[in-house]
Write a protein that holds these residues in place. Structure first.
Motif, PDB file in Angstrom:
ATOM      1  N   ARG A  69       0.843  -1.189   0.000  1.00 54.28           N
ATOM      2  CA  ARG A  69       0.000   0.000   0.000  1.00 54.28           C
ATOM      3  C   ARG A  69       0.884   1.247   0.000  1.00 54.28           C
ATOM      4  O   ARG A  69       1.996   1.233   0.526  1.00 54.28           O
ATOM      5  CB  ARG A  69      -0.897   0.048   1.251  1.00 54.28           C
ATOM      6  CG  ARG A  69      -1.957  -1.025   1.295  1.00 54.28           C
ATOM      7  CD  ARG A  69      -3.118  -0.706   0.358  1.00 54.28           C
ATOM      8  NE  ARG A  69      -4.222  -1.634   0.523  1.00 54.28           N
ATOM      9  CZ  ARG A  69      -4.334  -2.801  -0.090  1.00 54.28           C
ATOM     10  NH1 ARG A  69      -3.359  -3.198  -0.891  1.00 54.28           N
ATOM     11  NH2 ARG A  69      -5.388  -3.562   0.101  1.00 54.28           N
ATOM     12  N   GLU A  70       0.372   2.310  -0.581  1.00 51.90           N
ATOM     13  CA  GLU A  70       1.023   3.612  -0.521  1.00 51.90           C
ATOM     14  C   GLU A  70      -0.028   4.659  -0.171  1.00 51.90           C
ATOM     15  O   GLU A  70      -1.196   4.530  -0.560  1.00 51.90           O
ATOM     16  CB  GLU A  70       1.642   3.987  -1.874  1.00 51.90           C
ATOM     17  CG  GLU A  70       2.819   3.140  -2.291  1.00 51.90           C
ATOM     18  CD  GLU A  70       3.450   3.621  -3.588  1.00 51.90           C
ATOM     19  OE1 GLU A  70       4.446   3.022  -4.002  1.00 51.90           O
ATOM     20  OE2 GLU A  70       2.939   4.591  -4.202  1.00 51.90           O
ATOM     21  N   ALA A  71       0.389   5.703   0.523  1.00 50.76           N
ATOM     22  CA  ALA A  71      -0.504   6.839   0.724  1.00 50.76           C
ATOM     23  C   ALA A  71      -0.628   7.590  -0.596  1.00 50.76           C
ATOM     24  O   ALA A  71       0.366   7.758  -1.322  1.00 50.76           O
ATOM     25  CB  ALA A  71       0.067   7.762   1.796  1.00 50.76           C
ATOM     26  N   PRO A  72      -1.836   8.032  -0.935  1.00 51.88           N
ATOM     27  CA  PRO A  72      -2.003   8.744  -2.211  1.00 51.88           C
ATOM     28  C   PRO A  72      -1.270  10.075  -2.216  1.00 51.88           C
ATOM     29  O   PRO A  72      -1.349  10.848  -1.248  1.00 51.88           O
ATOM     30  CB  PRO A  72      -3.511   8.945  -2.314  1.00 51.88           C
ATOM     31  CG  PRO A  72      -4.018   8.848  -0.910  1.00 51.88           C
ATOM     32  CD  PRO A  72      -3.116   7.890  -0.205  1.00 51.88           C
ATOM     33  N   LEU A  73      -0.531  10.344  -3.268  1.00 48.25           N
ATOM     34  CA  LEU A  73       0.136  11.624  -3.454  1.00 48.25           C
ATOM     35  C   LEU A  73      -0.859  12.640  -4.016  1.00 48.25           C
ATOM     36  O   LEU A  73      -1.767  12.277  -4.763  1.00 48.25           O
ATOM     37  CB  LEU A  73       1.316  11.474  -4.418  1.00 48.25           C
ATOM     38  CG  LEU A  73       2.408  10.473  -4.018  1.00 48.25           C
ATOM     39  CD1 LEU A  73       3.431  10.328  -5.137  1.00 48.25           C
ATOM     40  CD2 LEU A  73       3.081  10.891  -2.722  1.00 48.25           C
TER      41      LEU A  73
END
Length: 341
Positions: free
Chosen positions: A21-25
């Motif tokens: 998962r990544e935090a949305p940019l």
């Protein structure tokens, strides 16, 4: 064509994607996703709940455009009207999806299929699509991606040189009478033929799907620099035609030859940005932001990365661009091309 070797596509594997998962940019950047699909069976099925889950991954998706994929065709009736079933199914799904949430106008535009080999008689199909689409119908896509040495993709390979066929062009010409657009799915080896088609009908807006697919498989494996140079030359030629735009995406398909789907873990957006950046930035340099639009190509590109990671990748690539350029790339070009409010 049926005996040619088939290049396998990157299959969607939710369990492979799930751990990363990544935090949305730039989560407030408004986006129109002008290219996604739906299906009962392809990619393990991708319908309302699957699409809404991806749209809810943290990026600000204001609206979407459905692009034909041979889904939901009518099972009976005249053959040339069976593709209208796809439009009917998409309208029904859009109604349910938009009733379930208010953040994204799902399938605000629909691009369907019509058999241009019918010549002028294809007008009946176009009328039927427009009647079925509840004001959403925007254009036609005809799959032309074919190669003399291999097959690839979801659908059967079309005849080679289909864009040059006189009967196809007779049907294609009807788009101008309906004010409809044309989506082209073709390999870089076919961009000269697309250029010839677009030049012959300057009043028909054309968008090149998937950056024109510079091939990285089959005889092009290991030839990335040479393919890049040829692809760039062909794009420069076709960009001289003002009726042509380009979609920035599709690079998650295995036919590009990047191979991220073969790794033990899904790629991070930083990895994808390094690999895809030169292609996307070249398109923007050649066409300009006002003729470029980012696309998800989901769920096809979901074989390589999640929806969240995909848009992070694009945002990393455009990190140095101005707010005005980003508005064009992520929303305004698509809104203009597909006539979205």
């Amino acid at each position: 064509m049926g005996t040619l070797p088939i290049i396998p596509r990157a299959e969607v594997r939710p369990q492979w994607l799930a751990p990363y998962r990544e935090a949305p940019l730039e989560p407030d950047l408004p986006i129109i996703d002008p290219h996604h699909h739906l299906s009962d069976s392809l990619w393990g099925g991708y319908l309302q709940d699957d699409l809404l889950a991806d749209l809810g991954s943290g990026h600000r998706i204001e609206s979407t455009v459905f692009i034909q994929v041979g889904f939901g065709y009518r099972s009976d009736g005249p053959e040339h009207l069976r593709p209208v079933g796809e439009t009917e199914r998409v309208v029904a799904i859009a109604g349910r999806a938009n009733a379930a949430q208010a953040d994204t106008q799902v399938c605000a535009g629909i691009v369907g299929f019509a058999d241009f080999s019918l010549g002028a008689r294809v007008e009946e199909t176009l009328h039927a699509h427009l009647d079925a689409a509840a004001g959403r119908f925007r254009g036609i896509r005809c799959h032309a991606a074919a190669h003399a040495q291999f097959q690839y993709g979801v659908m059967h390979a079309p005849p080679l040189h289909v864009y040059m066929d006189p009967k196809f062009r007779e049907g294609y010409a009807t788009l101008s009478r309906f004010g409809l657009t044309f989506d082209s799915w073709a390999y870089h080896t076919q961009l000269d033929e697309l250029c010839d088609l677009a030049r012959a009908f300057p009043g028909i807006p054309v968008v090149i799907d998937h950056i024109g697919v510079p091939l990285g498989v089959g005889p092009y494996a290991g030839q990335r620099d040479a393919v890049f140079a040829e692809w760039k030359r062909l794009l420069q030629k076709i960009a001289a035609l003002p009726n042509v735009c380009i979609k920035l995406g599709g690079l998650g398909m295995s036919v590009f030859g990047f191979g991220f789907h073969l790794a033990d873990r899904p790629p991070a957006s930083a990895e994808l940005a390094r690999a895809w950046g030169p292609y996307i930035l070249t398109c923007i340099e050649i066409f300009g932001p006002s003729r470029c639009m980012f696309e998800s190509n989901f769920p096809v590109d979901k074989g390589t990365c999640s929806y969240q990671v995909l848009w992070n990748t694009f945002k990393r690539i455009t990190a140095g661009m101005s707010a005005d350029e980003k508005r064009l790339l992520y929303r305004d070009t698509a809104a203009r091309f597909y006539r979205l409010a």
